[in-house]
Scaffold this motif. Structure first.
Motif, PDB file in Angstrom:
ATOM      1  N   ARG A 405       0.834  -1.216   0.000  1.00 42.37           N
ATOM      2  CA  ARG A 405       0.000   0.000   0.000  1.00 42.37           C
ATOM      3  C   ARG A 405       0.862   1.258   0.000  1.00 42.37           C
ATOM      4  O   ARG A 405       0.525   2.254  -0.644  1.00 42.37           O
ATOM      5  CB  ARG A 405      -0.927  -0.018   1.217  1.00 42.37           C
ATOM      6  CG  ARG A 405      -2.023  -1.067   1.153  1.00 42.37           C
ATOM      7  CD  ARG A 405      -3.020  -0.860   2.295  1.00 42.37           C
ATOM      8  NE  ARG A 405      -4.061  -1.867   2.272  1.00 42.37           N
ATOM      9  CZ  ARG A 405      -5.129  -1.837   1.468  1.00 42.37           C
ATOM     10  NH1 ARG A 405      -5.252  -0.853   0.603  1.00 42.37           N
ATOM     11  NH2 ARG A 405      -6.041  -2.788   1.534  1.00 42.37           N
ATOM     12  N   GLU A 406       1.973   1.220   0.727  1.00 39.14           N
ATOM     13  CA  GLU A 406       2.865   2.384   0.771  1.00 39.14           C
ATOM     14  C   GLU A 406       3.530   2.649  -0.571  1.00 39.14           C
ATOM     15  O   GLU A 406       3.723   3.813  -0.955  1.00 39.14           O
ATOM     16  CB  GLU A 406       3.953   2.173   1.828  1.00 39.14           C
ATOM     17  CG  GLU A 406       3.466   2.223   3.261  1.00 39.14           C
ATOM     18  CD  GLU A 406       4.588   1.970   4.240  1.00 39.14           C
ATOM     19  OE1 GLU A 406       4.406   2.326   5.422  1.00 39.14           O
ATOM     20  OE2 GLU A 406       5.636   1.413   3.847  1.00 39.14           O
ATOM     21  N   ARG A 407       3.904   1.607  -1.271  1.00 36.43           N
ATOM     22  CA  ARG A 407       4.689   1.765  -2.499  1.00 36.43           C
ATOM     23  C   ARG A 407       3.847   1.791  -3.771  1.00 36.43           C
ATOM     24  O   ARG A 407       4.358   2.141  -4.835  1.00 36.43           O
ATOM     25  CB  ARG A 407       5.707   0.625  -2.599  1.00 36.43           C
ATOM     26  CG  ARG A 407       6.741   0.614  -1.484  1.00 36.43           C
ATOM     27  CD  ARG A 407       7.686   1.804  -1.615  1.00 36.43           C
ATOM     28  NE  ARG A 407       8.677   1.819  -0.539  1.00 36.43           N
ATOM     29  CZ  ARG A 407       8.554   2.525   0.567  1.00 36.43           C
ATOM     30  NH1 ARG A 407       7.481   3.306   0.744  1.00 36.43           N
ATOM     31  NH2 ARG A 407       9.492   2.483   1.489  1.00 36.43           N
ATOM     32  N   ARG A 408       2.596   1.421  -3.680  1.00 34.10           N
ATOM     33  CA  ARG A 408       1.765   1.345  -4.882  1.00 34.10           C
ATOM     34  C   ARG A 408       1.455   2.730  -5.445  1.00 34.10           C
ATOM     35  O   ARG A 408       1.076   3.643  -4.717  1.00 34.10           O
ATOM     36  CB  ARG A 408       0.456   0.616  -4.549  1.00 34.10           C
ATOM     37  CG  ARG A 408      -0.421   0.357  -5.759  1.00 34.10           C
ATOM     38  CD  ARG A 408      -1.694  -0.360  -5.355  1.00 34.10           C
ATOM     39  NE  ARG A 408      -2.613  -0.475  -6.454  1.00 34.10           N
ATOM     40  CZ  ARG A 408      -3.926  -0.405  -6.369  1.00 34.10           C
ATOM     41  NH1 ARG A 408      -4.485  -0.232  -5.160  1.00 34.10           N
ATOM     42  NH2 ARG A 408      -4.695  -0.511  -7.424  1.00 34.10           N
ATOM     43  N   ARG A 409       1.605   2.869  -6.733  1.00 39.50           N
ATOM     44  CA  ARG A 409       1.324   4.118  -7.422  1.00 39.50           C
ATOM     45  C   ARG A 409      -0.098   4.095  -7.977  1.00 39.50           C
ATOM     46  O   ARG A 409      -0.711   3.038  -8.141  1.00 39.50           O
ATOM     47  CB  ARG A 409       2.317   4.330  -8.572  1.00 39.50           C
ATOM     48  CG  ARG A 409       3.768   4.420  -8.119  1.00 39.50           C
ATOM     49  CD  ARG A 409       4.685   4.482  -9.309  1.00 39.50           C
ATOM     50  NE  ARG A 409       6.094   4.604  -8.919  1.00 39.50           N
ATOM     51  CZ  ARG A 409       7.097   4.609  -9.784  1.00 39.50           C
ATOM     52  NH1 ARG A 409       6.859   4.486 -11.093  1.00 39.50           N
ATOM     53  NH2 ARG A 409       8.344   4.731  -9.359  1.00 39.50           N
ATOM     54  N   ASP A 410      -0.619   5.261  -8.311  1.00 41.29           N
ATOM     55  CA  ASP A 410      -1.956   5.351  -8.904  1.00 41.29           C
ATOM     56  C   ASP A 410      -2.008   4.528 -10.187  1.00 41.29           C
ATOM     57  O   ASP A 410      -1.135   4.656 -11.065  1.00 41.29           O
ATOM     58  CB  ASP A 410      -2.307   6.804  -9.223  1.00 41.29           C
ATOM     59  CG  ASP A 410      -2.555   7.640  -7.977  1.00 41.29           C
ATOM     60  OD1 ASP A 410      -2.760   7.046  -6.906  1.00 41.29           O
ATOM     61  OD2 ASP A 410      -2.535   8.882  -8.082  1.00 41.29           O
ATOM     62  N   GLY A 411      -3.011   3.679 -10.287  1.00 42.06           N
ATOM     63  CA  GLY A 411      -3.207   2.881 -11.493  1.00 42.06           C
ATOM     64  C   GLY A 411      -2.352   1.629 -11.573  1.00 42.06           C
ATOM     65  O   GLY A 411      -2.494   0.846 -12.517  1.00 42.06           O
ATOM     66  N   GLU A 412      -1.467   1.408 -10.609  1.00 41.63           N
ATOM     67  CA  GLU A 412      -0.584   0.244 -10.638  1.00 41.63           C
ATOM     68  C   GLU A 412      -1.325  -1.008 -10.165  1.00 41.63           C
ATOM     69  O   GLU A 412      -2.018  -0.986  -9.153  1.00 41.63           O
ATOM     70  CB  GLU A 412       0.623   0.494  -9.725  1.00 41.63           C
ATOM     71  CG  GLU A 412       1.695  -0.578  -9.793  1.00 41.63           C
ATOM     72  CD  GLU A 412       2.924  -0.199  -8.979  1.00 41.63           C
ATOM     73  OE1 GLU A 412       3.967  -0.857  -9.155  1.00 41.63           O
ATOM     74  OE2 GLU A 412       2.849   0.758  -8.165  1.00 41.63           O
ATOM     75  N   THR A 413      -1.197  -2.085 -10.923  1.00 39.85           N
ATOM     76  CA  THR A 413      -1.751  -3.376 -10.515  1.00 39.85           C
ATOM     77  C   THR A 413      -0.750  -4.072  -9.608  1.00 39.85           C
ATOM     78  O   THR A 413       0.388  -4.320 -10.007  1.00 39.85           O
ATOM     79  CB  THR A 413      -2.046  -4.250 -11.743  1.00 39.85           C
ATOM     80  OG1 THR A 413      -3.009  -3.593 -12.571  1.00 39.85           O
ATOM     81  CG2 THR A 413      -2.584  -5.613 -11.326  1.00 39.85           C
ATOM     82  N   MET A 414      -1.173  -4.369  -8.386  1.00 37.49           N
ATOM     83  CA  MET A 414      -0.267  -4.912  -7.371  1.00 37.49           C
ATOM     84  C   MET A 414      -0.794  -6.249  -6.857  1.00 37.49           C
ATOM     85  O   MET A 414      -1.939  -6.342  -6.412  1.00 37.49           O
ATOM     86  CB  MET A 414      -0.140  -3.936  -6.202  1.00 37.49           C
ATOM     87  CG  MET A 414       0.806  -4.373  -5.097  1.00 37.49           C
ATOM     88  SD  MET A 414       2.555  -4.228  -5.554  1.00 37.49           S
ATOM     89  CE  MET A 414       2.746  -2.417  -5.514  1.00 37.49           C
ATOM     90  N   ILE A 415       0.056  -7.265  -6.917  1.00 37.09           N
ATOM     91  CA  ILE A 415      -0.266  -8.599  -6.406  1.00 37.09           C
ATOM     92  C   ILE A 415       0.583  -8.846  -5.161  1.00 37.09           C
ATOM     93  O   ILE A 415       1.813  -8.816  -5.226  1.00 37.09           O
ATOM     94  CB  ILE A 415       0.010  -9.692  -7.450  1.00 37.09           C
ATOM     95  CG1 ILE A 415      -0.814  -9.453  -8.714  1.00 37.09           C
ATOM     96  CG2 ILE A 415      -0.272 -11.073  -6.879  1.00 37.09           C
ATOM     97  CD1 ILE A 415      -0.457 -10.387  -9.870  1.00 37.09           C
ATOM     98  N   VAL A 416      -0.064  -9.078  -4.029  1.00 40.10           N
ATOM     99  CA  VAL A 416       0.640  -9.398  -2.788  1.00 40.10           C
ATOM    100  C   VAL A 416       0.689 -10.917  -2.643  1.00 40.10           C
ATOM    101  O   VAL A 416      -0.358 -11.577  -2.708  1.00 40.10           O
ATOM    102  CB  VAL A 416      -0.063  -8.775  -1.567  1.00 40.10           C
ATOM    103  CG1 VAL A 416       0.673  -9.135  -0.279  1.00 40.10           C
ATOM    104  CG2 VAL A 416      -0.173  -7.261  -1.722  1.00 40.10           C
ATOM    105  N   LEU A 417       1.877 -11.456  -2.478  1.00 44.45           N
ATOM    106  CA  LEU A 417       2.011 -12.895  -2.327  1.00 44.45           C
ATOM    107  C   LEU A 417       1.692 -13.304  -0.891  1.00 44.45           C
ATOM    108  O   LEU A 417       2.367 -12.885   0.050  1.00 44.45           O
ATOM    109  CB  LEU A 417       3.431 -13.350  -2.687  1.00 44.45           C
ATOM    110  CG  LEU A 417       3.900 -13.111  -4.119  1.00 44.45           C
ATOM    111  CD1 LEU A 417       5.211 -13.841  -4.371  1.00 44.45           C
ATOM    112  CD2 LEU A 417       2.851 -13.542  -5.138  1.00 44.45           C
TER     113      LEU A 417
END
Length: 472
Positions: A405-417
């Motif tokens: 959540r801290e590093r995610r940018r606007d519009g970035e698709t983020m998958i947490v393992l």
């Protein structure tokens, strides 16, 4: 495909040789001479494959000494709904638009280590039968590797397991999973120290080439390339699920990181050409890796300075797989890597790459960014995720989600393992939510089962003596 040592040993070896060997003779780690490249056409062809077939396609790029029909059978035997609970094997769960959890913990021991260890057990049994040989596996665990290895190897022909773990440092559930096994080929060694002591012992025994050959010592830690290779597959599987209808779209992965094996598999996938924007490395209070990616300084902590935390599988201050990344970072300069890891780190406990031109370019060239999570962060993240989404996560996954959540940018698709199911760390779940997490029926009462474990000092010789006595 041939494999080389990160420290420059002249021998080049095939996959099945390094499968049984573990560390290279010079103490280095094995990597392929090159990373096979995948293009858009290959990704399109792989997109809709079942997980076992995807595993076969990826592994076959790296393995040329197992017949394709046998390798495909091994993958199909490993990745089944019966073992992992779903046809998808690693299904994604969307928390909110663009933010996902990838479920990696539905295997026999409820941790992501099963994803590779189940395959490794089948590979070991296959290759040992083909050679008519036996193997004594020596491992170190901070919690999940041990149980995953033991459940994968129990009953396997020609295999014994000697698993070291830090005495009293694992959760009660993790201890019970390992120590309750009564199989004759499984040996648990509780070392009076921390995980780094266990890991140092494994490396020291592996570096004694005479002992290693006499007792046929192999490894299952992520220093074993075969295990790391198996983990590459779920990065591709997660990417395909998150980009349905959007081929070519980049994604990022957030990975709780202690020994650097899990995220190193992501590094390999990215080097192969998987469209990965960022690899977000999340540490707990033992923030050696976060410190490096912020400052360029890699500084190993002593046992006394390694914190005991509520995400204990990451209570590590000497990340074995980090050497593989530094090898790539320094342009595969094996002599330099040997000086750093074989000399300077042993003498000084640190090295500094901040002045290296390559270090300044790490986020762009390799995608790495990092962050840190604390006990208070874990509790807050577990509560928030449960309250807002009705999803219960374990402490390590909470570290990953917090940093994501801290590093995610606007519009970035983020998958947490996801790294484990919450029941493995029940005390912290109770602290966060006031109730016990659900327990799979097969693990009811596991803490009350008889235990089979030997406590010993943090001594290389003590471990050698135990192995010798049990291989007679």
């Amino acid at each position: 495909m041939l494999y080389l040592s990160t420290r420059g040993h002249p021998a080049r070896k095939h996959f099945c040789e390094i499968l049984l060997e573990g560390l290279a003779p010079d103490g280095g780690l094995y990597l392929p001479e090159r990373y096979p490249q995948v293009d858009e056409a290959t990704l399109a062809r792989w997109r809709d494959l079942p997980y076992a077939e995807l595993a076969f396609e990826i592994l076959s790029l790296y393995i040329d000494d197992i017949p394709p029909a046998d390798l495909r059978r091994l993958c199909r035997d490993t990745y089944t709904k019966a073992v992992f609970g779903t046809e998808a094997i690693v299904p994604l769960k969307q928390l909110e638009p663009g933010l996902y959890l990838e479920a990696l913990s539905n295997g026999p021991t409820l941790a992501f280590k099963d994803m590779a260890m189940q395959l490794l057990g089948n590979l070991f049994e296959y290759e040992l039968a083909r050679r008519g040989e036996e193997l004594n596996i020596l491992g170190a665990t901070s919690g999940d590797t041990g149980s995953a290895a033991e459940y994968a190897m129990r009953g396997k022909r020609g295999v014994r397991v000697f698993m070291t773990s830090p005495q009293g440092r694992m959760s009660p559930f993790q201890q019970a999973q390992m120590f309750s096994l009564q199989d004759a080929n499984i040996h648990n060694l509780a070392v009076e120290g921390v995980f780094d002591d266990c890991q140092d012992i494994v490396k020291a025994v592996s570096n004694d080439l005479d002992f290693k050959r006499r007792y046929r010592i192999g490894t299952v830690n992520s220093i074993n390339w075969a295990r790391l290779l198996a983990q590459v597959v779920y990065y591709f599987a997660g990417y395909f699920q998150a980009t349905t209808g959007r081929p070519g779209h980049k994604v990022s992965f957030a990975v709780p990181s202690g020994n650097f094996g899990n995220i190193c598999a992501g590094h390999v996938a990215r080097m192969m050409g998987l469209p990965v924007e960022h690899l977000v490395l999340a540490t707990n209070e033992n923030d050696v890796l976060d410190e490096f990616f912020r400052t360029g300084v890699y500084r190993v902590r002593s046992s006394a300075d390694t914190h005991e935390t509520s995400s204990p599988s990451m209570d590590i201050s000497k990340a074995s797989n980090f050497e593989r990344f530094v090898f790539d970072l320094l342009g595969r300069d094996a002599a330099r890597v040997g000086q750093l890891f074989g000399g300077q780190l042993a003498r000084e406990g640190r090295f500094d790459l901040s002045a290296e031109p390559a270090f300044a370019d790490v986020p762009r060239r390799f995608g790495f960014v990092s962050g840190k999570s604390t006990h208070a962060d874990r509790l807050a993240t577990i509560r928030d995720t449960h309250r807002r989404f009705g999803v219960l996560i374990d402490t390590h996954t909470a570290d990953g989600l917090k940093v994501a959540r801290e590093r995610r940018r606007d519009g970035e698709t983020m998958i947490v393992l996801e790294t484990a199911l919450p029941i493995k760390f029940a005390a912290t779940i109770v602290e966060a939510l006031g109730r016990e997490p659900d327990r799979p029926p097969q693990f009811e009462g596991i803490e009350r089962l008889p235990r089979r474990v030997t406590v010993m000092p943090a001594s290389v010789q003590a471990v050698k003596d135990f192995i010798a006595a049990h291989c007679a």
